[in-house]
Every structure is written in C-alpha cells, then in structure tokens.
Write a protein that holds these residues in place. Structure first.
Motif, PDB file in Angstrom:
ATOM      1  N   ARG A  21      55.384 -35.878  -6.438  1.00 49.99           N
ATOM      2  CA  ARG A  21      55.750 -34.496  -6.314  1.00 49.99           C
ATOM      3  C   ARG A  21      56.959 -33.226  -6.999  1.00 49.99           C
ATOM      4  O   ARG A  21      58.210 -34.640  -7.007  1.00 49.99           O
ATOM      5  CB  ARG A  21      57.183 -35.375  -4.712  1.00 49.99           C
ATOM      6  CG  ARG A  21      55.803 -35.259  -3.125  1.00 49.99           C
ATOM      7  CD  ARG A  21      56.854 -35.937  -2.244  1.00 49.99           C
ATOM      8  NE  ARG A  21      56.108 -36.372  -1.475  1.00 49.99           N
ATOM      9  CZ  ARG A  21      57.125 -36.319  -0.081  1.00 49.99           C
ATOM     10  NH1 ARG A  21      57.669 -36.835  -0.681  1.00 49.99           N
ATOM     11  NH2 ARG A  21      55.323 -37.171   0.561  1.00 49.99           N
ATOM     12  N   ASN A  22      56.493 -33.083  -8.155  1.00 48.76           N
ATOM     13  CA  ASN A  22      57.484 -32.316  -8.736  1.00 48.76           C
ATOM     14  C   ASN A  22      56.631 -30.818  -8.965  1.00 48.76           C
ATOM     15  O   ASN A  22      55.715 -30.416  -9.910  1.00 48.76           O
ATOM     16  CB  ASN A  22      56.776 -33.096 -10.582  1.00 48.76           C
ATOM     17  CG  ASN A  22      57.998 -32.239 -11.374  1.00 48.76           C
ATOM     18  OD1 ASN A  22      58.745 -31.651 -10.764  1.00 48.76           O
ATOM     19  ND2 ASN A  22      58.146 -33.298 -12.258  1.00 48.76           N
ATOM     20  N   GLU A  23      57.378 -30.004  -7.783  1.00 50.22           N
ATOM     21  CA  GLU A  23      56.600 -28.328  -7.955  1.00 50.22           C
ATOM     22  C   GLU A  23      57.262 -27.902  -9.247  1.00 50.22           C
ATOM     23  O   GLU A  23      56.981 -26.958  -9.204  1.00 50.22           O
ATOM     24  CB  GLU A  23      56.616 -27.965  -6.955  1.00 50.22           C
ATOM     25  CG  GLU A  23      56.517 -29.309  -5.133  1.00 50.22           C
ATOM     26  CD  GLU A  23      57.440 -30.001  -4.773  1.00 50.22           C
ATOM     27  OE1 GLU A  23      58.411 -30.072  -5.288  1.00 50.22           O
ATOM     28  OE2 GLU A  23      57.507 -30.667  -3.466  1.00 50.22           O
ATOM     29  N   GLU A  24      57.961 -28.224  -9.784  1.00 49.70           N
ATOM     30  CA  GLU A  24      58.835 -27.204 -10.914  1.00 49.70           C
ATOM     31  C   GLU A  24      58.160 -27.356 -12.127  1.00 49.70           C
ATOM     32  O   GLU A  24      57.491 -26.453 -12.588  1.00 49.70           O
ATOM     33  CB  GLU A  24      60.427 -28.461 -10.248  1.00 49.70           C
ATOM     34  CG  GLU A  24      61.181 -27.753 -10.345  1.00 49.70           C
ATOM     35  CD  GLU A  24      62.868 -28.073 -10.071  1.00 49.70           C
ATOM     36  OE1 GLU A  24      62.527 -28.520 -11.691  1.00 49.70           O
ATOM     37  OE2 GLU A  24      63.707 -27.741  -9.077  1.00 49.70           O
ATOM     38  N   THR A  46      46.561 -32.604 -14.508  1.00 50.64           N
ATOM     39  CA  THR A  46      46.641 -32.363 -12.343  1.00 50.64           C
ATOM     40  C   THR A  46      47.546 -32.911 -12.686  1.00 50.64           C
ATOM     41  O   THR A  46      48.371 -34.425 -13.410  1.00 50.64           O
ATOM     42  CB  THR A  46      45.663 -33.856 -11.777  1.00 50.64           C
ATOM     43  OG1 THR A  46      44.608 -32.894 -11.561  1.00 50.64           O
ATOM     44  CG2 THR A  46      46.149 -33.079 -10.637  1.00 50.64           C
ATOM     45  N   VAL A  47      49.673 -33.015 -11.566  1.00 52.39           N
ATOM     46  CA  VAL A  47      50.458 -33.419 -12.078  1.00 52.39           C
ATOM     47  C   VAL A  47      50.464 -33.634 -10.475  1.00 52.39           C
ATOM     48  O   VAL A  47      50.414 -33.220  -9.631  1.00 52.39           O
ATOM     49  CB  VAL A  47      50.972 -31.930 -11.794  1.00 52.39           C
ATOM     50  CG1 VAL A  47      52.702 -32.265 -11.388  1.00 52.39           C
ATOM     51  CG2 VAL A  47      51.308 -30.777 -12.553  1.00 52.39           C
ATOM     52  N   THR A  48      50.917 -35.608 -10.974  1.00 53.79           N
ATOM     53  CA  THR A  48      50.613 -36.379  -9.735  1.00 53.79           C
ATOM     54  C   THR A  48      52.071 -35.953  -9.090  1.00 53.79           C
ATOM     55  O   THR A  48      53.061 -36.114 -10.402  1.00 53.79           O
ATOM     56  CB  THR A  48      49.920 -37.075 -10.430  1.00 53.79           C
ATOM     57  OG1 THR A  48      50.808 -38.200 -11.858  1.00 53.79           O
ATOM     58  CG2 THR A  48      48.727 -37.651 -10.641  1.00 53.79           C
ATOM     59  N   ARG A  80      63.406 -35.028 -11.288  1.00 53.76           N
ATOM     60  CA  ARG A  80      62.068 -35.524 -10.966  1.00 53.76           C
ATOM     61  C   ARG A  80      61.250 -36.478 -11.944  1.00 53.76           C
ATOM     62  O   ARG A  80      61.149 -35.754 -12.620  1.00 53.76           O
ATOM     63  CB  ARG A  80      61.363 -34.251 -10.305  1.00 53.76           C
ATOM     64  CG  ARG A  80      62.068 -33.271  -9.447  1.00 53.76           C
ATOM     65  CD  ARG A  80      61.541 -34.249  -8.136  1.00 53.76           C
ATOM     66  NE  ARG A  80      62.961 -33.458  -6.594  1.00 53.76           N
ATOM     67  CZ  ARG A  80      61.908 -32.773  -6.089  1.00 53.76           C
ATOM     68  NH1 ARG A  80      61.227 -32.556  -6.388  1.00 53.76           N
ATOM     69  NH2 ARG A  80      62.792 -32.649  -5.145  1.00 53.76           N
ATOM     70  N   LEU A 122      54.443 -27.935 -11.971  1.00 54.76           N
ATOM     71  CA  LEU A 122      53.392 -27.620 -11.413  1.00 54.76           C
ATOM     72  C   LEU A 122      53.588 -26.160 -11.586  1.00 54.76           C
ATOM     73  O   LEU A 122      52.448 -25.475 -12.102  1.00 54.76           O
ATOM     74  CB  LEU A 122      52.916 -28.007 -10.105  1.00 54.76           C
ATOM     75  CG  LEU A 122      51.777 -27.261  -9.509  1.00 54.76           C
ATOM     76  CD1 LEU A 122      50.638 -27.974 -10.628  1.00 54.76           C
ATOM     77  CD2 LEU A 122      51.322 -27.613  -8.408  1.00 54.76           C
ATOM     78  N   LEU A 123      54.316 -25.241 -11.618  1.00 52.95           N
ATOM     79  CA  LEU A 123      54.541 -23.916 -11.167  1.00 52.95           C
ATOM     80  C   LEU A 123      54.352 -23.546 -13.117  1.00 52.95           C
ATOM     81  O   LEU A 123      54.291 -23.060 -13.326  1.00 52.95           O
ATOM     82  CB  LEU A 123      56.080 -23.337 -10.970  1.00 52.95           C
ATOM     83  CG  LEU A 123      55.489 -23.436  -9.260  1.00 52.95           C
ATOM     84  CD1 LEU A 123      57.476 -23.187  -8.450  1.00 52.95           C
ATOM     85  CD2 LEU A 123      54.791 -22.301  -8.461  1.00 52.95           C
ATOM     86  N   GLU A 124      55.764 -24.430 -14.212  1.00 53.79           N
ATOM     87  CA  GLU A 124      55.561 -24.328 -14.919  1.00 53.79           C
ATOM     88  C   GLU A 124      54.422 -24.273 -16.217  1.00 53.79           C
ATOM     89  O   GLU A 124      54.570 -23.379 -16.112  1.00 53.79           O
ATOM     90  CB  GLU A 124      56.513 -24.928 -15.597  1.00 53.79           C
ATOM     91  CG  GLU A 124      57.043 -25.388 -17.039  1.00 53.79           C
ATOM     92  CD  GLU A 124      57.777 -23.779 -17.629  1.00 53.79           C
ATOM     93  OE1 GLU A 124      57.244 -23.457 -18.382  1.00 53.79           O
ATOM     94  OE2 GLU A 124      58.152 -23.681 -16.805  1.00 53.79           O
ATOM     95  N   LYS A 160      51.849 -24.010 -14.338  1.00 50.98           N
ATOM     96  CA  LYS A 160      50.538 -22.973 -14.176  1.00 50.98           C
ATOM     97  C   LYS A 160      50.889 -21.378 -14.891  1.00 50.98           C
ATOM     98  O   LYS A 160      50.409 -20.867 -15.178  1.00 50.98           O
ATOM     99  CB  LYS A 160      51.174 -22.441 -12.618  1.00 50.98           C
ATOM    100  CG  LYS A 160      50.288 -23.399 -11.693  1.00 50.98           C
ATOM    101  CD  LYS A 160      50.313 -23.342  -9.836  1.00 50.98           C
ATOM    102  CE  LYS A 160      49.653 -23.928  -9.225  1.00 50.98           C
ATOM    103  NZ  LYS A 160      49.664 -23.788  -7.535  1.00 50.98           N
TER     104      LYS A 160
END
Length: 408
Positions: free
Chosen positions: A388-391, A384-386, A372, A393-395, A397
């Motif tokens: 589609r990289n949910e992993e 802001t994470v632009t 990704r 974003l979670l890291e 957070k």
C-alpha cells in the motif's frame, strides 16, 4: 478449536477486550477505590449492593479485570509475533509477473533510474528485478502491537502493584511512613478566596534520603509526585480544638474527638460529646443543631458535658467561649479543617517503562503513516508497485506520463 483459537488471537477480539477494559477502568475512576464498606453505603445508598456484587470498589484487583488484562496480553503477544514473522519473512523474487504499468520506449530506464536514485535495493531473478527500500516501515505494525502490549502490561502493573494507604493529618503535623518518608501538611482549605469549594492542601514530602519536594499544592485530580510516592487529596474533615490553661499560665492545645475527657484530677473537667457545623434558632430562642453539612462550618457548636464534683451538666459552647473547672481554663477555639490523603507508592521504574511503551507505540504509528516501504517489480514490459504505497504509484505514473509526452 482452530476457529476459536484464530478468533481469540485476532485483532477484532483484541479491540473488543480493550474496549471492555476501558469501560471497567472508567468505572474504577468514577467510583473511589479501596474505601471502607460504610463509605459506599453512605455515599451510594441506592447502588452499594451492585458495587459490592461487581467489586466496583476494588476494580483493579478484581478477578475479571485481571482476566481481561491477561487475555488482552496474550492476544497482543500472538498478534505481535505474527506481524514480526510476516515482516521478517524473506520473499523470493518471482520469475515473471503481470505488470500494472506498461512501458513504452525509454520508460524502463526512467523507472530504474528513479528507484536507484531513492537508494532502493535491487534483486534480480531472470528478467524480473525487485526494488525494495524504506524497510523500516515494514516494522511499524510490529512496533504498534508491541507498544500496545507493553502499555497494557505496565498500565495493569501500575494499577495492581502500588501500595495504597489513606491517612488523615492535621495542619502543622506530619505522617511518617514505614520507609522513613515524612509527609507534612502545612495547611488545608475547603474553600478558596472567592468562597468556592476547593479542597486543597499545601504539603511537603521528605524522602528517607533527605530529598524534599518543598511546599506543593495537592487538590482533587491534581496529585503531588515525589520519588515512588504519589499523594492525592482524597477526603476532608473538621475537628474541634480546645486550648487548656492552668493556674500557672501554662497552656496546651488539644484536638478533641467524641468521648475525650480533659481533666487535671480525673474527676472534674470536660467530657467532649461532639462538634456540630451550625444551628438554627426559632422565635423563642431555642436552638436546633445542624447535624451535617458540606464544606466549611459556618457556625460551629461544641457540645460537651461539664463534670464538677460528681455532678454532670450538658452544655453548648461557641468558638471563643471559655469554661473554668478544676483549676483549669478551657478555651474553645475555631475548629480545624484537615485533609484525608491517599498515599500511593509504586516503583518509579513502572512509570518509566510505561513511558517507553508509549514511545514505542508512537514510533509504530509514525512508521505506518509516514514511512511507507517501497517494493516495485520491474521487467522490460512494465512494473508493479506491491503493498500500500499510493504515493509511489502516483509518482511512477507521473514520470511515465512525462516520459511518454517527451517522446511524443
């Protein structure tokens, strides 16, 4: 016109075309291709008119199949170009943005240190820094589209270009092709050792340059490949065999077909009529010949006309029987089962290109799901994470939460 163009070049239309091609190809796989018309009349008595009308006996060379492939190729080419243009287009770093994650004291340094640690490239415009990394993932969609395009193109070429010939060959004999390649049938069997229908041949392919495949087994759905050739088990048959011996003891064997005449002087001899797979005998001893069967001939019967001095008499014979006429002795041997082989010749480079296209498609899927791309906008207020990289974003957070608890 623009709406029509957008639809014809959309991924949805491409998927519809791909589905139709798969259905048409399935019909081409279930219905034997490129046989004589009487083959379909005999084997599909209720549907042969539909088969001829829709060209289901020549699917891969039909106008509608070629049209579908061309449309899908064009659709995929445009989609691939769009994805490539989108992936390589440079994006400007915005001078401001609304952060999705707000920073508390010390959290900005934590995020920047993490992004630097995963070797992201940083570009700054005013108070905003854009971090990017794992850019190979941006090309996953391009490789996927390009791989599908090449797969369809080379698969279509592999269906259209090959030269296909159907040949029968008796065990112990060879087929010689135009380029000098020889295909020898060592043996053929309709049934295996357990009596189950098998239809398998033992063949050897010798290419023009002398390379040999060795004895290989070919059966239904299990072809043998050698060089540019692929040999399939297509049909089978049974033929009569008669061994002739003259008064000096010299002998020779002949495969006989209807209307063959075996004679030394052209007058006296055997006029072969036909070979039947079996017979039924009633209470009076009268025989009724069985005209057709599937598989092995259980009780084969030779029907022939004995010609002697101008007189003709129709007779029956069984394997092992002998007849003497005109100074010759005719021995009726066990019938010989033989294969009908379908020989397909296609340039080996097509298979290589098809393999490469599948590898590209696989590489595209790997990049999409496992690589990704990273793109994060960072300012003093937040980030802001632009994409589609949910992993990621979670890291981020998790790290912000951990930093917040540490200061607390």
């Amino acid at each position: 016109m623009k709406k029509v163009y957008r639809y014809l070049t959309s991924m949805r239309f491409g998927l519809i075309l791909l589905g139709i091609i798969i259905l048409v190809s399935l019909a081409g796989s279930l219905i034997p291709q490129n046989n004589e018309m009487m083959f379909y009349v005999r084997n599909y008595p209720d549907f042969y008119q539909v088969i001829f009308g829709l060209k289901l006996h020549q699917v891969f060379s039909s106008w509608y199949f070629l049209t579908l492939v061309i449309l899908l190729g064009g659709n995929l080419a445009v989609c691939t170009y769009r994805q490539l243009k989108k992936s390589t287009a440079p994006a400007a770093v915005p001078s401001s943005f609304t952060p999705a994650l707000k920073f508390e004291a010390g959290q900005e340094e934590t995020v920047r240190a993490y992004l630097d640690g995963i070797q992201c490239k940083a570009e700054t415009n005013g108070g905003v820094t854009r971090y990017t990394g794992r850019n190979a993932g941006r090309y996953g969609s391009v490789l996927l589209h390009f791989g599908i395009l090449l797969t369809v193109v080379f698969w279509a070429l592999g269906s259209i270009i090959p030269k296909i010939t159907d040949q029968t060959c008796y065990p112990g004999e060879s087929i010689y092709l135009s380029d000098g390649t020889a295909i020898r049938v060592d043996s053929f069997s309709i049934e295996d050792e357990s009596g189950r229908l098998d239809y398998a041949s033992e063949i050897e392919i010798t290419l023009a340059d002398g390379r040999s495949s060795g004895i290989r087994r070919v059966s239904v759905n299990h072809p043998v490949t050698m060089g540019d050739y692929k040999v399939y088990q297509q049909t089978y048959g049974t033929i009569g065999k008669i061994t002739v011996r003259d008064e000096s003891g010299h002998r020779d064997s002949f495969y006989v077909e209807p209307q063959d005449f075996l004679s030394a002087d052209g007058e006296n001899g055997i006029w072969f009529d036909d070979l039947y797979p079996g017979y039924q005998q009633d209470e009076t001893g009268a025989l009724t010949l069985i005209t057709s069967t599937s598989g092995h001939y259980e009780n084969p019967v030779y029907v022939f006309v004995l010609r002697n001095g101008g007189a003709s008499e129709q007779m029956l014979a069984f394997p092992g029987d002998t007849v003497e006429i005109g100074g010759l002795t005719f021995c009726f041997d066990e019938p010989v089962e033989y294969p009908g082989l379908r020989i397909k010749r296609a340039p080996a480079v097509i298979n290589l290109c098809l393999l490469i296209s599948v590898l590209l498609l696989t590489a595209g899927l790997y990049l999409i799901f496992f690589v990704r791309p990273v793109e994060v906008l960072v300012s003093k207020d937040g980030c802001t994470v632009t994409g589609r990289n949910e992993e990621l974003l979670l890291e981020l957070k998790h790290r912000l939460f951990k930093e917040e608890n540490t200061h607390a």
